[in-house]
Write a protein that holds these residues in place. Structure first.
Motif, PDB file in Angstrom:
ATOM      1  N   SER A 129     -26.249  23.025  43.421  1.00 12.77           N
ATOM      2  CA  SER A 129     -25.153  23.501  44.192  1.00 12.77           C
ATOM      3  C   SER A 129     -25.495  23.929  45.580  1.00 12.77           C
ATOM      4  O   SER A 129     -25.761  24.785  45.898  1.00 12.77           O
ATOM      5  CB  SER A 129     -25.084  25.319  43.433  1.00 12.77           C
ATOM      6  OG  SER A 129     -25.232  24.552  42.515  1.00 12.77           O
ATOM      7  N   ALA A 130     -24.984  22.677  46.026  1.00 14.63           N
ATOM      8  CA  ALA A 130     -25.286  22.001  47.630  1.00 14.63           C
ATOM      9  C   ALA A 130     -24.281  22.892  48.753  1.00 14.63           C
ATOM     10  O   ALA A 130     -24.769  24.161  48.548  1.00 14.63           O
ATOM     11  CB  ALA A 130     -25.295  20.647  47.855  1.00 14.63           C
ATOM     12  N   GLY A 131     -22.669  23.259  48.189  1.00 18.51           N
ATOM     13  CA  GLY A 131     -22.361  23.686  49.018  1.00 18.51           C
ATOM     14  C   GLY A 131     -22.193  25.199  49.187  1.00 18.51           C
ATOM     15  O   GLY A 131     -22.130  25.866  50.072  1.00 18.51           O
ATOM     16  N   PRO A 132     -21.940  25.929  47.426  1.00 20.43           N
ATOM     17  CA  PRO A 132     -22.325  26.900  47.396  1.00 20.43           C
ATOM     18  C   PRO A 132     -23.093  28.129  48.876  1.00 20.43           C
ATOM     19  O   PRO A 132     -23.125  28.811  49.185  1.00 20.43           O
ATOM     20  CB  PRO A 132     -22.071  27.224  46.100  1.00 20.43           C
ATOM     21  CG  PRO A 132     -21.444  26.120  45.505  1.00 20.43           C
ATOM     22  CD  PRO A 132     -22.148  24.906  46.401  1.00 20.43           C
ATOM     23  N   ALA A 133     -24.629  27.609  48.249  1.00 20.22           N
ATOM     24  CA  ALA A 133     -25.846  27.880  48.935  1.00 20.22           C
ATOM     25  C   ALA A 133     -25.790  27.853  50.435  1.00 20.22           C
ATOM     26  O   ALA A 133     -26.063  28.671  50.920  1.00 20.22           O
ATOM     27  CB  ALA A 133     -27.073  26.881  48.430  1.00 20.22           C
ATOM     28  N   ALA A 134     -25.116  26.637  50.793  1.00 20.76           N
ATOM     29  CA  ALA A 134     -24.526  26.156  52.325  1.00 20.76           C
ATOM     30  C   ALA A 134     -23.759  27.777  52.687  1.00 20.76           C
ATOM     31  O   ALA A 134     -24.037  28.094  53.888  1.00 20.76           O
ATOM     32  CB  ALA A 134     -24.598  24.952  52.685  1.00 20.76           C
ATOM     33  N   ALA A 135     -22.910  27.419  51.784  1.00 20.56           N
ATOM     34  CA  ALA A 135     -21.962  28.887  52.297  1.00 20.56           C
ATOM     35  C   ALA A 135     -22.295  30.457  52.473  1.00 20.56           C
ATOM     36  O   ALA A 135     -21.598  30.784  53.107  1.00 20.56           O
ATOM     37  CB  ALA A 135     -20.442  28.240  51.035  1.00 20.56           C
ATOM     38  N   VAL A 136     -23.257  30.426  51.373  1.00 20.36           N
ATOM     39  CA  VAL A 136     -23.554  31.720  51.748  1.00 20.36           C
ATOM     40  C   VAL A 136     -24.655  32.277  52.960  1.00 20.36           C
ATOM     41  O   VAL A 136     -24.811  32.954  53.500  1.00 20.36           O
ATOM     42  CB  VAL A 136     -24.908  32.119  50.078  1.00 20.36           C
ATOM     43  CG1 VAL A 136     -25.266  33.247  50.965  1.00 20.36           C
ATOM     44  CG2 VAL A 136     -23.568  31.822  49.336  1.00 20.36           C
ATOM     45  N   ALA A 137     -25.803  30.975  52.998  1.00 17.64           N
ATOM     46  CA  ALA A 137     -26.654  30.734  54.088  1.00 17.64           C
ATOM     47  C   ALA A 137     -26.173  31.187  55.104  1.00 17.64           C
ATOM     48  O   ALA A 137     -26.307  31.891  56.360  1.00 17.64           O
ATOM     49  CB  ALA A 137     -27.285  29.168  54.079  1.00 17.64           C
ATOM     50  N   ALA A 138     -24.577  30.289  55.869  1.00 15.90           N
ATOM     51  CA  ALA A 138     -24.217  30.219  56.937  1.00 15.90           C
ATOM     52  C   ALA A 138     -22.827  31.582  57.161  1.00 15.90           C
ATOM     53  O   ALA A 138     -22.258  31.163  57.159  1.00 15.90           O
ATOM     54  CB  ALA A 138     -23.222  28.347  56.592  1.00 15.90           C
ATOM     55  N   GLY A 139     -23.135  32.188  55.655  1.00 10.56           N
ATOM     56  CA  GLY A 139     -21.959  33.373  56.186  1.00 10.56           C
ATOM     57  C   GLY A 139     -21.158  33.271  56.123  1.00 10.56           C
ATOM     58  O   GLY A 139     -19.386  33.825  56.459  1.00 10.56           O
ATOM     59  N   LEU A 140     -20.314  31.808  54.860  1.00  2.83           N
ATOM     60  CA  LEU A 140     -18.644  32.291  54.361  1.00  2.83           C
ATOM     61  C   LEU A 140     -18.714  32.935  53.721  1.00  2.83           C
ATOM     62  O   LEU A 140     -16.896  32.896  53.436  1.00  2.83           O
ATOM     63  CB  LEU A 140     -18.899  30.063  54.460  1.00  2.83           C
ATOM     64  CG  LEU A 140     -19.489  28.908  55.336  1.00  2.83           C
ATOM     65  CD1 LEU A 140     -18.567  27.623  55.335  1.00  2.83           C
ATOM     66  CD2 LEU A 140     -18.529  29.420  56.684  1.00  2.83           C
ATOM     67  N   ALA A 141     -19.674  32.997  52.495  1.00  2.00           N
ATOM     68  CA  ALA A 141     -19.078  33.794  51.556  1.00  2.00           C
ATOM     69  C   ALA A 141     -20.534  35.072  51.654  1.00  2.00           C
ATOM     70  O   ALA A 141     -21.340  33.938  51.738  1.00  2.00           O
ATOM     71  CB  ALA A 141     -18.501  32.983  50.550  1.00  2.00           C
ATOM     72  N   PRO A 142     -20.853  35.731  51.113  1.00  2.00           N
ATOM     73  CA  PRO A 142     -21.641  36.649  50.602  1.00  2.00           C
ATOM     74  C   PRO A 142     -21.930  36.258  49.275  1.00  2.00           C
ATOM     75  O   PRO A 142     -23.684  36.237  49.097  1.00  2.00           O
ATOM     76  CB  PRO A 142     -21.131  38.168  50.530  1.00  2.00           C
ATOM     77  CG  PRO A 142     -19.213  37.967  50.144  1.00  2.00           C
ATOM     78  CD  PRO A 142     -19.399  36.791  50.648  1.00  2.00           C
ATOM     79  N   ILE A 143     -21.057  35.576  48.598  1.00  3.40           N
ATOM     80  CA  ILE A 143     -21.755  35.277  47.351  1.00  3.40           C
ATOM     81  C   ILE A 143     -21.262  34.080  46.709  1.00  3.40           C
ATOM     82  O   ILE A 143     -20.569  33.668  47.074  1.00  3.40           O
ATOM     83  CB  ILE A 143     -21.751  36.380  45.903  1.00  3.40           C
ATOM     84  CG1 ILE A 143     -19.891  36.934  45.783  1.00  3.40           C
ATOM     85  CG2 ILE A 143     -22.485  37.460  46.205  1.00  3.40           C
ATOM     86  CD1 ILE A 143     -20.130  37.611  44.542  1.00  3.40           C
ATOM     87  N   SER A 144     -22.264  33.512  45.849  1.00  3.98           N
ATOM     88  CA  SER A 144     -21.763  31.797  45.248  1.00  3.98           C
ATOM     89  C   SER A 144     -22.522  31.883  43.723  1.00  3.98           C
ATOM     90  O   SER A 144     -23.166  32.789  42.958  1.00  3.98           O
ATOM     91  CB  SER A 144     -22.041  31.302  46.185  1.00  3.98           C
ATOM     92  OG  SER A 144     -23.578  30.359  46.501  1.00  3.98           O
ATOM     93  N   VAL A 145     -21.359  31.111  42.972  1.00  7.68           N
ATOM     94  CA  VAL A 145     -21.942  30.759  41.148  1.00  7.68           C
ATOM     95  C   VAL A 145     -22.080  29.057  41.478  1.00  7.68           C
ATOM     96  O   VAL A 145     -21.512  28.789  41.841  1.00  7.68           O
ATOM     97  CB  VAL A 145     -20.859  31.703  40.574  1.00  7.68           C
ATOM     98  CG1 VAL A 145     -19.567  31.075  40.371  1.00  7.68           C
ATOM     99  CG2 VAL A 145     -21.738  31.625  38.934  1.00  7.68           C
ATOM    100  N   GLY A 146     -23.020  28.772  41.746  1.00  8.34           N
ATOM    101  CA  GLY A 146     -23.369  27.776  40.892  1.00  8.34           C
ATOM    102  C   GLY A 146     -24.055  27.380  39.825  1.00  8.34           C
ATOM    103  O   GLY A 146     -23.621  28.018  38.537  1.00  8.34           O
ATOM    104  N   SER A 147     -24.534  25.984  38.976  1.00 12.34           N
ATOM    105  CA  SER A 147     -25.005  26.012  37.806  1.00 12.34           C
ATOM    106  C   SER A 147     -25.919  25.455  37.706  1.00 12.34           C
ATOM    107  O   SER A 147     -26.266  24.560  38.808  1.00 12.34           O
ATOM    108  CB  SER A 147     -23.678  25.091  37.321  1.00 12.34           C
ATOM    109  OG  SER A 147     -23.370  23.841  37.676  1.00 12.34           O
TER     110      SER A 147
END
Length: 457
Positions: free
Chosen positions: A154-172
């Motif tokens: 879940s690389a992109g979702p985690a990077a996005a949340v850490a970078a402030g592109l979204a507050p939450i994400s869902v991965g598998s």
């Protein structure tokens, strides 16, 4: 606004201080500035995001929010079906696949709760690697240090949340795929009990899970993601939208610093895990260091099991495109194709034996603490900490997919520029207990470094 949690955004919406339109506008601006540097999102529906934000704003003004996540932007992993968006699964071979026509259950639950579903996050080919590299989109980079890996899958979702592109994400997560990127990106993630989040297509190994900046947001997401689905096989799980920090006095907690033939934790990682264990002791828990719960090698058998699964997926691709994937995946798929039924059965038996051993060992404790990853990090372009052995780093995570036990990762410090995560493991069905324990640890640990405001500068 980019570093506001989902919980804070909801508070701001309720009070009228902020609107979903303002937040989404700010996030789209940040995406334009930051995503080219980290390559976390491969599809962004800006127009759809603003339309959803405007509808949410109208609901809040009317005092009738749709659900507990109304107006909260959320990034979705590439392995989830999202209506109107393409699912590449990290594969160049799927480059012209048609958009999905229906939301998968986790996305449907998020949308029903009012979340703004607007972007897909990258993942490695087939989700097979614990790294942020894929044939469809290239390298996803860590917002804390662009030279470092995000982890995966879940690389992109985690990077996005850490970078402030979204507050939450869902991965598998099949072998650590929400926990590994969360540890590398300084986030919280939960791989819940098997069946706690209904998902399709069904998998005995995979669990969907939230990736967030703090524990409270993950709890809020679990209250939505755990709702039942009429078409899915899993029953779901009832998790309240809020929990209180656990009282850990007298709790029996195991400290697991070795498992099977996994690499031992690097000294800087072990030091942070031991420091976290001291925090649990300070909260009144009885922490005992465990012997290796799996006294035999299992990682090669695990890789063989995954290789057969990958080979099966490759066989479903158009024949003339089966080479359009990372070379490491081609080698693993070839291994899977060449494996005899007898050797596969032997590998699966070894994995099952290891899962039984770790389940028995952890059953003696209320909770178990362990590293999420034995090393702090490795270069962004690598497909693994050991490029010749793609699953060397999943020794502490993968067996809990096999046992079905819940396991979370929570940031516990930094080794140089890289965050490090503490894994917190519990018994099946004890997801709320893990979340409450992580709340208690998070509060006692205190704040860590703020998330990076500027990326790549």
């Amino acid at each position: 606004m980019w570093d506001f949690s989902a919980t804070k955004l909801i508070e701001q919406y309720k009070s009228g201080v902020l609107s979903p339109v303002e937040v989404m506008t700010a996030l789209l601006t940040r995406i334009d500035e930051v995503n080219p540097k980290i390559n976390a999102l491969y599809e962004v529906d800006a127009a759809g995001a603003m339309a959803q934000a405007e509808a949410s704003e109208a609901r809040w003004k009317a005092g009738a929010p749709m659900g507990p996540l109304d107006g909260v932007p959320c990034v979705i992993k590439d392995s989830f079906a999202v209506k109107g968006m393409v699912m590449l699964r990290g594969l160049k071979a799927r480059r012209d696949v048609a958009p999905d026509t229906k939301d998968c259950p986790p996305v449907a639950r998020l949308r029903e709760a009012g979340a703004i579903i607007f972007a897909k996050g990258t993942m490695p080919d087939m989700g097979f690697l614990g790294a942020g590299v894929n044939s469809a989109n290239g390298v996803t980079r860590n917002p804390w240090d662009l030279s470092l890996n995000t982890g995966g899958s879940s690389a992109g979702p985690a990077a996005a949340v850490a970078a402030g592109l979204a507050p939450i994400s869902v991965g598998s997560d099949v072998g650590g795929s929400v926990r590994l990127p969360a540890t590398h990106c300084g986030l919280f993630a939960l791989k819940p009990t098997a069946g706690a989040i209904p998902h399709l297509p069904y998998s005995r190994d995979r669990a969907a899970g939230p990736i967030t900046r703090d524990v409270s947001d993950a709890i809020l997401m679990m209250s939505v993601l755990g709702l039942p689905d009429a078409e899915a096989y899993e029953p779901g799980m009832d998790i309240p939208a809020t929990l209180t920090p656990a009282d850990l006095k007298g709790k029996r907690i195991g400290l697991m610093l070795s498992i099977g033939d996994s690499d031992a934790p690097a000294p800087e990682v072990e030091a942070l895990i031991r420091k976290a264990a001291e925090v649990f002791k300070g909260l009144g828990a009885d922490v005992t260091e465990m012997d290796n719960p799996v006294p035999f090698p299992f990682l090669e058998a695990l890789t063989s099991y995954f290789a057969v699964k990958a080979a099966s997926e490759r066989a479903g691709l158009p024949e003339d495109r089966r080479g359009d994937m990372l070379p490491i995946l081609t080698r693993c798929c070839d291994k899977g194709d060449a494996m005899s039924a007898r050797d596969f059965a032997k590998a699966l038996s070894t994995v099952e034996k290891a899962a039984l051993a770790v389940n028995r060992a952890t059953d003696a404790y209320d909770l178990v603490l362990a590293p999420t990853m034995p090393v702090a990090n490795y270069p962004a372009e690598f497909t693994s900490a050991d490029p010749e052995f793609p699953h060397r780093g999943v020794g502490f995570t993968a067996l809990f997919n096999q046992t079905g036990q819940p396991a979370a990762t929570v940031a516990c410090g930094f080794a140089g520029t890289s965050p490090v995560g503490l894994q917190v493991i519990g018994a099946k069905g004890e997801d709320a207990a893990i979340l409450s324990a992580c709340l208690a640890y998070e509060a006692a640990r205190g704040p860590l470094k703020p998330f990076p405001q500027t990326v790549g500068e």
